[in-house]
Design an enzyme around this catalytic site. Sequence first.
Site, PDB file in Angstrom:
ATOM      1  N   THR A  75       0.900  -1.585   0.310  1.00 13.93           N
ATOM      2  CA  THR A  75      -0.095  -0.360   0.190  1.00 13.93           C
ATOM      3  C   THR A  75       0.741   1.037   0.023  1.00 13.93           C
ATOM      4  OG1 THR A  75      -1.847  -1.161   1.465  1.00 13.93           O
ATOM      5  CG2 THR A  75      -1.462   1.114   1.146  1.00 13.93           C
TER       6      THR A  75
ATOM      7  N   VAL B  37     -13.081  -5.152   2.932  1.00 16.36           N
ATOM      8  CA  VAL B  37     -12.063  -3.442   2.544  1.00 16.36           C
ATOM      9  C   VAL B  37     -11.621  -2.855   3.709  1.00 16.36           C
ATOM     10  CG1 VAL B  37     -12.462  -0.801   1.829  1.00 16.36           C
ATOM     11  CG2 VAL B  37     -14.343  -2.308   1.047  1.00 16.36           C
ATOM     12  N   GLY B  38     -10.272  -2.748   3.466  1.00 15.96           N
ATOM     13  CA  GLY B  38      -9.791  -2.717   4.665  1.00 15.96           C
ATOM     14  C   GLY B  38      -9.747  -0.812   5.014  1.00 15.96           C
ATOM     15  N   ASP B  39      -9.001  -0.258   5.528  1.00 17.17           N
ATOM     16  CA  ASP B  39      -8.638   0.542   6.175  1.00 17.17           C
ATOM     17  C   ASP B  39      -8.199   2.470   5.583  1.00 17.17           C
ATOM     18  OD1 ASP B  39      -5.887  -0.460   6.439  1.00 17.17           O
ATOM     19  OD2 ASP B  39      -5.273   1.490   7.022  1.00 17.17           O
TER      20      ASP B  39
ATOM     21  N   THR C 268      -0.576   1.667   6.847  1.00 16.09           N
ATOM     22  CA  THR C 268      -0.315   0.065   6.005  1.00 16.09           C
ATOM     23  C   THR C 268      -0.768  -0.382   7.365  1.00 16.09           C
ATOM     24  OG1 THR C 268       0.697  -0.259   4.587  1.00 16.09           O
ATOM     25  CG2 THR C 268       1.797   0.694   5.548  1.00 16.09           C
ATOM     26  N   GLY C 269      -1.480  -1.771   6.596  1.00 15.38           N
ATOM     27  CA  GLY C 269      -0.791  -2.999   7.394  1.00 15.38           C
ATOM     28  C   GLY C 269      -2.184  -3.659   7.283  1.00 15.38           C
ATOM     29  N   THR C 270      -2.500  -4.610   8.489  1.00 16.02           N
ATOM     30  CA  THR C 270      -3.453  -5.228   7.994  1.00 16.02           C
ATOM     31  C   THR C 270      -4.863  -4.644   8.433  1.00 16.02           C
ATOM     32  OG1 THR C 270      -2.196  -7.357   8.689  1.00 16.02           O
ATOM     33  CG2 THR C 270      -4.963  -7.647   9.363  1.00 16.02           C
ATOM     34  N   GLY C 271      -5.598  -3.804   7.604  1.00 18.40           N
ATOM     35  CA  GLY C 271      -6.563  -2.788   7.959  1.00 18.40           C
ATOM     36  C   GLY C 271      -7.833  -3.338   8.858  1.00 18.40           C
TER      37      GLY C 271
HETATM   38  N1  ASP Z   1      -4.012  -1.257   4.702  1.00 15.35           N
HETATM   39  C1  ASP Z   1      -4.200  -1.957   3.761  1.00 15.35           C
HETATM   40  C2  ASP Z   1      -6.032  -3.034   3.767  1.00 15.35           C
HETATM   41  O1  ASP Z   1      -6.172  -3.511   4.500  1.00 15.35           O
HETATM   42  C3  ASP Z   1      -3.059  -3.004   3.359  1.00 15.35           C
HETATM   43  C4  ASP Z   1      -1.969  -2.918   3.330  1.00 15.35           C
HETATM   44  O2  ASP Z   1      -1.677  -1.548   4.207  1.00 15.35           O
HETATM   45  O3  ASP Z   1      -1.176  -3.723   3.096  1.00 15.35           O
HETATM   46  O4  ASP Z   1      -6.976  -2.888   2.822  1.00 15.35           O
END
Ligand code: ASP
Length: 355
Positions: A210, A239-241, A261-264
Amino acid sequence: MKRILLAFSFALSACATAPEPAPRWSIVVHGGAGVIERANLTPELEAQYRAAMNRALATGGEILERGGSSLDAVEAVIRGMEDDPLFNTGRGAVFGADGKNHLDASIMDGSTRAAGAVADITHTRHPIGLARAVMESSPHVMLIGEGAEAFGQTQGLEQVPPSYFFTERRWQQLEAELRRRNLPIPARPEGAPPAPQSLQTYPDDHRFGTVGVVAFDTHGNIAAGTSTGGTTAKQWGGVGDSPIIGAGTYAQNGVCGVSATGTGEYFIRVGVAREICARMELRHETAQAAADHVIAEVGATTNAAGVAGDGGVIVMDGRGRAVWAFNTPGIYRASQFAGGTPVVQIFADEGEDDE
Ligand code: ASP
């Protein structure tokens, strides 16, 4: 000082701390957080990522140096990254379980707290441009799917066939993830090139890449934006964050700008971006203290299977000083302020001496 928390490395890095008084302008960029380790990043690929992050700084810095707005800098940098297959956004985005790319983006103007966001985009070349159009030319903050795309056409935004977003790297990641989860593998998308005989291997875990940008301009305005393909093999329109204002993106002049960024799912539950800004505004925490605290909260939050949240943030304070915090082995990150030297880092142990 870098802190290591037990088995899971928890890296907190101050980047290129800007001098007092506030810089004329500054910019901070991320290209995704995850299991990015020296052992599995070839020198060639590492050089490509560092060059891409430097290009991002140069694009934004050029706009800010000539007095352009933070919003223009954020949009221009993210557009460039959406065109770069290295990142999980635009061309190079990960695939959903249905074998399609579903793109999400958001942008926020800290001077007015106007915001725009889009989710489940499949045809618009630059989702960040669409998010900005939602902010500036629609009465809504968030549009999704076909409706968002129809709106984009009324705004004259460039449309592309879904195969434009295809990359072999992300397709192979999809197949591997679907096999791991025992899910059916869809047919290669129409218009995609035939499967190659031999495959290059990449260092990715299966989802990160991301992109996000926060900029502070010569007028003192802060803007933030984020753009993503989401997570590999996401299902059911998940849909993530990234397109959620207050979770993946936030900007408020005089206080902060954030892109995550990360596991949304964890970032949504913690309300990461707004939580960081609220701590800075109401508790008068520094950007670093607020970012560290909230990323620790993400890491202490678990899902139903007991898995803890992972990822990172870039944060700008109200006077243009940029920091980052993350709890993953790496995050592609870069920052620069007017008259300063560009800083580009990937691995958790880089920049320790600056702290
Ligand atoms: N945050 C993003 C999502 O969850 C993914 C990511 O940042 O790697 O869609």
